[in-house]
Design a protein around this motif. Sequence first.
Motif, PDB file in Angstrom:
ATOM      1  N   UNK A  64       0.839  -1.202   0.000  1.00 30.87           N
ATOM      2  CA  UNK A  64       0.000   0.000   0.000  1.00 30.87           C
ATOM      3  C   UNK A  64       0.875   1.253   0.000  1.00 30.87           C
ATOM      4  N   UNK A  65       0.718   2.090  -1.032  1.00 35.37           N
ATOM      5  CA  UNK A  65       1.471   3.344  -1.113  1.00 35.37           C
ATOM      6  C   UNK A  65       0.835   4.359  -0.174  1.00 35.37           C
ATOM      7  N   UNK A  66       1.680   5.019   0.633  1.00 33.19           N
ATOM      8  CA  UNK A  66       1.156   5.998   1.579  1.00 33.19           C
ATOM      9  C   UNK A  66       2.272   6.987   1.956  1.00 33.19           C
ATOM     10  N   UNK A  67       2.103   8.250   1.561  1.00 31.37           N
ATOM     11  CA  UNK A  67       3.015   9.300   1.980  1.00 31.37           C
ATOM     12  C   UNK A  67       4.466   9.100   1.603  1.00 31.37           C
ATOM     13  N   UNK A  68       4.722   8.596   0.407  1.00 32.39           N
ATOM     14  CA  UNK A  68       6.100   8.413  -0.028  1.00 32.39           C
ATOM     15  C   UNK A  68       6.729   7.116   0.438  1.00 32.39           C
ATOM     16  N   UNK A  69       6.001   6.331   1.212  1.00 33.38           N
ATOM     17  CA  UNK A  69       6.478   5.038   1.683  1.00 33.38           C
ATOM     18  C   UNK A  69       5.543   3.940   1.177  1.00 33.38           C
ATOM     19  N   UNK A 120       5.845   1.628  -7.009  1.00 34.57           N
ATOM     20  CA  UNK A 120       6.149   1.396  -8.428  1.00 34.57           C
ATOM     21  C   UNK A 120       7.371   0.500  -8.583  1.00 34.57           C
ATOM     22  N   UNK A 121       8.342   0.652  -7.695  1.00 32.79           N
ATOM     23  CA  UNK A 121       9.531  -0.197  -7.747  1.00 32.79           C
ATOM     24  C   UNK A 121       9.173  -1.643  -7.453  1.00 32.79           C
ATOM     25  N   UNK A 122       8.248  -1.850  -6.510  1.00 30.45           N
ATOM     26  CA  UNK A 122       7.804  -3.210  -6.225  1.00 30.45           C
ATOM     27  C   UNK A 122       7.066  -3.800  -7.421  1.00 30.45           C
ATOM     28  N   UNK A 123       6.261  -2.977  -8.072  1.00 31.42           N
ATOM     29  CA  UNK A 123       5.522  -3.461  -9.243  1.00 31.42           C
ATOM     30  C   UNK A 123       6.484  -4.006 -10.291  1.00 31.42           C
ATOM     31  N   UNK A 124       7.645  -3.373 -10.446  1.00 33.26           N
ATOM     32  CA  UNK A 124       8.599  -3.764 -11.477  1.00 33.26           C
ATOM     33  C   UNK A 124       9.296  -5.081 -11.172  1.00 33.26           C
ATOM     34  N   UNK A 125       9.433  -5.438  -9.899  1.00 37.58           N
ATOM     35  CA  UNK A 125      10.205  -6.643  -9.577  1.00 37.58           C
ATOM     36  C   UNK A 125       9.373  -7.824  -9.087  1.00 37.58           C
ATOM     37  N   UNK A 126       8.140  -7.577  -8.648  1.00 38.12           N
ATOM     38  CA  UNK A 126       7.336  -8.670  -8.108  1.00 38.12           C
ATOM     39  C   UNK A 126       6.893  -9.634  -9.203  1.00 38.12           C
ATOM     40  N   UNK A 127       6.770 -10.924  -8.895  1.00 36.81           N
ATOM     41  CA  UNK A 127       6.315 -11.905  -9.887  1.00 36.81           C
ATOM     42  C   UNK A 127       4.858 -11.649 -10.282  1.00 36.81           C
ATOM     43  N   UNK A 158      -3.657  -3.316  -8.569  1.00 36.86           N
ATOM     44  CA  UNK A 158      -5.088  -3.163  -8.794  1.00 36.86           C
ATOM     45  C   UNK A 158      -5.518  -1.702  -8.788  1.00 36.86           C
ATOM     46  N   UNK A 159      -4.644  -0.847  -8.274  1.00 28.82           N
ATOM     47  CA  UNK A 159      -4.943   0.573  -8.130  1.00 28.82           C
ATOM     48  C   UNK A 159      -3.604   1.285  -7.993  1.00 28.82           C
ATOM     49  N   UNK A 160      -3.581   2.587  -8.234  1.00 29.40           N
ATOM     50  CA  UNK A 160      -2.324   3.335  -8.102  1.00 29.40           C
ATOM     51  C   UNK A 160      -1.663   3.120  -6.747  1.00 29.40           C
ATOM     52  N   UNK A 161      -2.466   2.953  -5.725  1.00 30.05           N
ATOM     53  CA  UNK A 161      -1.919   2.862  -4.370  1.00 30.05           C
ATOM     54  C   UNK A 161      -1.820   1.441  -3.843  1.00 30.05           C
ATOM     55  N   UNK A 162      -2.191   0.437  -4.646  1.00 29.65           N
ATOM     56  CA  UNK A 162      -2.229  -0.916  -4.109  1.00 29.65           C
ATOM     57  C   UNK A 162      -1.728  -1.980  -5.092  1.00 29.65           C
ATOM     58  N   UNK A 163      -0.855  -2.848  -4.602  1.00 35.06           N
ATOM     59  CA  UNK A 163      -0.506  -4.105  -5.272  1.00 35.06           C
ATOM     60  C   UNK A 163      -0.990  -5.214  -4.353  1.00 35.06           C
ATOM     61  N   UNK A 164      -1.716  -6.166  -4.908  1.00 37.94           N
ATOM     62  CA  UNK A 164      -2.282  -7.223  -4.069  1.00 37.94           C
ATOM     63  C   UNK A 164      -1.710  -8.590  -4.444  1.00 37.94           C
ATOM     64  N   UNK A 165      -1.696  -9.473  -3.461  1.00 43.28           N
ATOM     65  CA  UNK A 165      -1.389 -10.882  -3.701  1.00 43.28           C
ATOM     66  C   UNK A 165      -2.709 -11.557  -4.067  1.00 43.28           C
TER      67      UNK A 165
END
Length: 249
Positions: free
Chosen positions: A165-170, A188-195, A202-209
């Motif tokens: 979850x993206x929140x306040x630069x972290x 965004x960096x996690x999006x690039x490396x995660x399988x 799913x959203x600008x602020x969220x990557x889900x398993x």
Amino acid sequence: MINALIVDDEPKNLRILQGLLGESCPDVRVVGEAVSAETAIPLIASLKPDLVFLDIEMPHGNAFDLLDRIMPVNFEIIFITAFDSYTLKAFKYSALDYLLKPVSMDELRTAVLKARERIRFKNINEQLQTLLFNINKPNSALQKIALPNNEGLVFVQMADIIRFEAKGGYTYVHTTGNQKYVSSRMVKEYEEILPSDLFFRIHNSHIINLNFVVKYHKGRGGVIEMSDNAIIEVATRRKEEFLNRFGIR
């Protein structure tokens, strides 16, 4: 001053890297060179370098064979390789640096800057263990990832991560057992490396398993419920791809 050892089986590459370091990294002093794992081991023991530039592919044993023989280590490592293969994603998971041949001066300078920071935290053995673990576990769900924070690194099993979850630069990393970690790496960096077979932005602020999605509620984009009771909006532009992941068209 950072004392460095270069390990590469090609004399030409040794000369090139030493020249690049002289031009772009004046605070790095090359104290030794080795052309094989066998010759590197006694040099590491006698010179006690702060940093080792380590070629991955060498005759009579690669970089991982060398590390298996000498771990735990008390120096930082920057790996060097001519092969841009799937294995390199394992380096990103462990937050270790690698350089692709031919080595660029800018990338070398950046890698050395990051190595200098890592020397302070002394996480290298955990990072190497994570790297070797991941290389031997091609199934992404079984792999581990290093989460950088202000104190160093936290190592987490990939399969235990529910969402980013993206929140306040972290990035807040939510895992099973109601654990939460704050990472200094952007989402965004996690999006690039995660399988991609396991995770979905799913959203600008969220990557889900995807394994932790419990319910989907219809709507313009829709809303999902996760196993940790989080309610997350599905971005309209990502709705179709998200549903396709579950065989819904």
